[in-house]
Design a protein around this motif. Structure first.
Motif, short mmCIF file in Angstrom:
data_model
loop_
_atom_site.label_atom_id
_atom_site.label_comp_id
_atom_site.label_asym_id
_atom_site.label_seq_id
_atom_site.Cartn_x
_atom_site.Cartn_y
_atom_site.Cartn_z
N PRO A 181 -4.25 15.95 7.01
CA PRO A 181 -4.16 15.74 8.47
C PRO A 181 -5.51 15.83 9.17
CG PRO A 181 -2.39 17.18 7.74
CD PRO A 181 -3.30 17.01 6.58
N THR A 182 -6.50 16.44 8.52
CA THR A 182 -7.85 16.49 9.09
C THR A 182 -8.51 15.14 8.86
OG1 THR A 182 -7.96 18.82 8.45
CG2 THR A 182 -10.01 17.78 9.12
N GLU A 198 -5.95 -1.06 5.12
CA GLU A 198 -5.68 -2.41 5.63
C GLU A 198 -6.91 -2.98 6.33
OE1 GLU A 198 -0.85 -2.04 6.53
OE2 GLU A 198 -2.31 -1.83 8.14
N LEU A 199 -7.60 -2.15 7.12
CA LEU A 199 -8.82 -2.62 7.78
C LEU A 199 -9.89 -3.01 6.77
CD1 LEU A 199 -9.22 -0.15 10.80
CD2 LEU A 199 -8.92 -2.62 10.92
N ALA A 200 -9.88 -2.34 5.61
CA ALA A 200 -10.84 -2.68 4.57
C ALA A 200 -10.49 -3.98 3.85
CB ALA A 200 -10.94 -1.54 3.56
N GLY A 201 -9.21 -4.37 3.90
CA GLY A 201 -8.81 -5.62 3.25
C GLY A 201 -7.89 -5.44 2.07
N LEU A 202 -7.51 -4.20 1.75
CA LEU A 202 -6.60 -3.96 0.63
C LEU A 202 -5.17 -4.30 1.01
CD1 LEU A 202 -9.13 -2.24 -0.25
CD2 LEU A 202 -7.53 -0.76 -1.44
N LYS A 203 -4.45 -4.91 0.09
CA LYS A 203 -3.05 -5.26 0.32
C LYS A 203 -2.12 -4.52 -0.63
CE LYS A 203 -4.07 -9.92 2.05
NZ LYS A 203 -5.54 -9.77 2.00
N ASP A 204 -2.61 -4.16 -1.82
CA ASP A 204 -1.78 -3.49 -2.82
C ASP A 204 -2.59 -2.38 -3.48
OD1 ASP A 204 0.51 -5.60 -2.84
OD2 ASP A 204 -1.28 -6.78 -3.27
N ALA A 205 -2.07 -1.17 -3.48
CA ALA A 205 -2.76 -0.05 -4.13
C ALA A 205 -1.88 1.18 -4.13
CB ALA A 205 -4.08 0.25 -3.43
N LEU A 235 0.84 -1.19 0.00
CA LEU A 235 0.00 0.00 0.00
C LEU A 235 0.88 1.24 0.00
CD1 LEU A 235 -2.71 -1.10 2.59
CD2 LEU A 235 -3.01 -0.86 0.12
N VAL A 236 0.80 2.00 -1.09
CA VAL A 236 1.55 3.25 -1.19
C VAL A 236 0.65 4.36 -0.67
CG1 VAL A 236 2.83 4.79 -2.72
CG2 VAL A 236 2.74 2.33 -3.21
N ALA A 237 0.72 4.60 0.64
CA ALA A 237 -0.16 5.57 1.29
C ALA A 237 0.47 6.01 2.59
CB ALA A 237 -1.54 4.98 1.53
N GLY A 238 -0.06 7.13 3.16
CA GLY A 238 0.40 7.63 4.44
C GLY A 238 -0.04 6.73 5.58
N GLY A 239 0.46 6.99 6.77
CA GLY A 239 0.25 6.11 7.92
C GLY A 239 -1.20 5.79 8.22
N LYS A 240 -2.02 6.81 8.52
CA LYS A 240 -3.40 6.55 8.91
C LYS A 240 -4.26 6.11 7.73
CE LYS A 240 -3.44 9.53 12.99
NZ LYS A 240 -4.09 10.66 13.69
N ILE A 241 -3.99 6.68 6.55
CA ILE A 241 -4.72 6.25 5.35
C ILE A 241 -4.40 4.79 5.05
CG2 ILE A 241 -4.96 6.59 2.86
CD1 ILE A 241 -4.42 9.54 3.30
#
Length: 226
Positions: A206-207, A190-197, A179-185
């Motif tokens: 930040p909001t 990951e909680l949704a089930g995505l492994k690669d994106a 997952l190429v994304a920031g920490g909280k995103i």
């Protein structure tokens, strides 16, 4: 050792009060038994409805968090963000807490909720309950032209969602990229089930209130359009 000293220390062994220093066993919190109050809740409890997809296809509204807990027993909840709301009133300064909680099973379901209260614990409980009520199914797949496999590791097509001033785009990626994304995103995906994106984000990310709404708006499209 004098008798007075022994009485304070619990005897020559110095075990202290309470029968030889033994601690009381910690009581585990009792799990609250869900008693359905709505017609939909009674149908779920009776086994007439066995999936969230059945509820959505019938156009029914979920009004009890117990329904989600019954249909998705493996659902996890995590606190995404907490904050303080301060406001001046005629009686002085008023302080409240706000919390954002995400609920997902890391296998195609995600919900996000927000709660406010004068106590942090109650704010988190409200947010958790709201996240349960907002759980949505997400269609996973492989929409990457580089991969073209039949496994559910990414999104089936490119999706874009908006929440407040934040716009997020999720692009299918080949298996193994991550997952190429920031920490909280990244954690929400990951909680949704995505492994690669791949992800792109515009606005005040930040909001977390706006960012979480944008992510949920994105992922809802996979089920409605897929």
């Amino acid at each position: 050792m004098s008798q007075a000293t022994q009485s304070r220390t619990g005897g020559p062994g110095g075990q202290g009060r309470g029968g030889g220093g033994q601690r009381r066993p910690r009581r585990e919190p009792e799990e609250e038994v869900w008693i359905p109050k709505t017609i939909l809740g009674k149908k779920v409890a009776a086994g007439e409805i066995t999936s969230i997809e059945d509820i959505i296809s019938q156009g029914l509204r979920i009004q009890e968090a117990g329904i989600i807990k019954k249909l998705l027993p493996d659902l996890k909840s995590e606190v995404v963000d907490v904050g303080i709301i301060q406001k001046m009133t005629s009686n002085g300064q008023s302080t409240r807490f706000k919390a954002i909680v995400a609920a997902g099973n890391e296998n195609g379901y995600l919900g996000i909720g927000q709660g406010k209260s004068k106590q942090m614990r109650i704010a988190i409980e409200k947010a958790t309950n709201q996240a349960m009520l907002n759980v949505n199914p997400i269609k996973l797949g492989c929409g990457s032209w580089e991969c073209r496999c039949d496994q559910k590791h990414s999104v089936p097509f490119k999706i874009k969602g908006k929440g407040g001033s934040v716009t997020i785009e999720i692009i299918p990626a080949p298996r193994g990229l991550g997952l190429v994304a920031g920490g909280k995103i990244k954690r929400l995906l990951e909680l949704a089930g995505l492994k690669d994106a791949w992800t792109t984000a515009k606005g005040s990310t930040p909001t977390m209130n706006s960012t979480s709404k944008a992510i949920l708006a994105c992922l809802r499209q996979t089920f409605s359009q897929g």
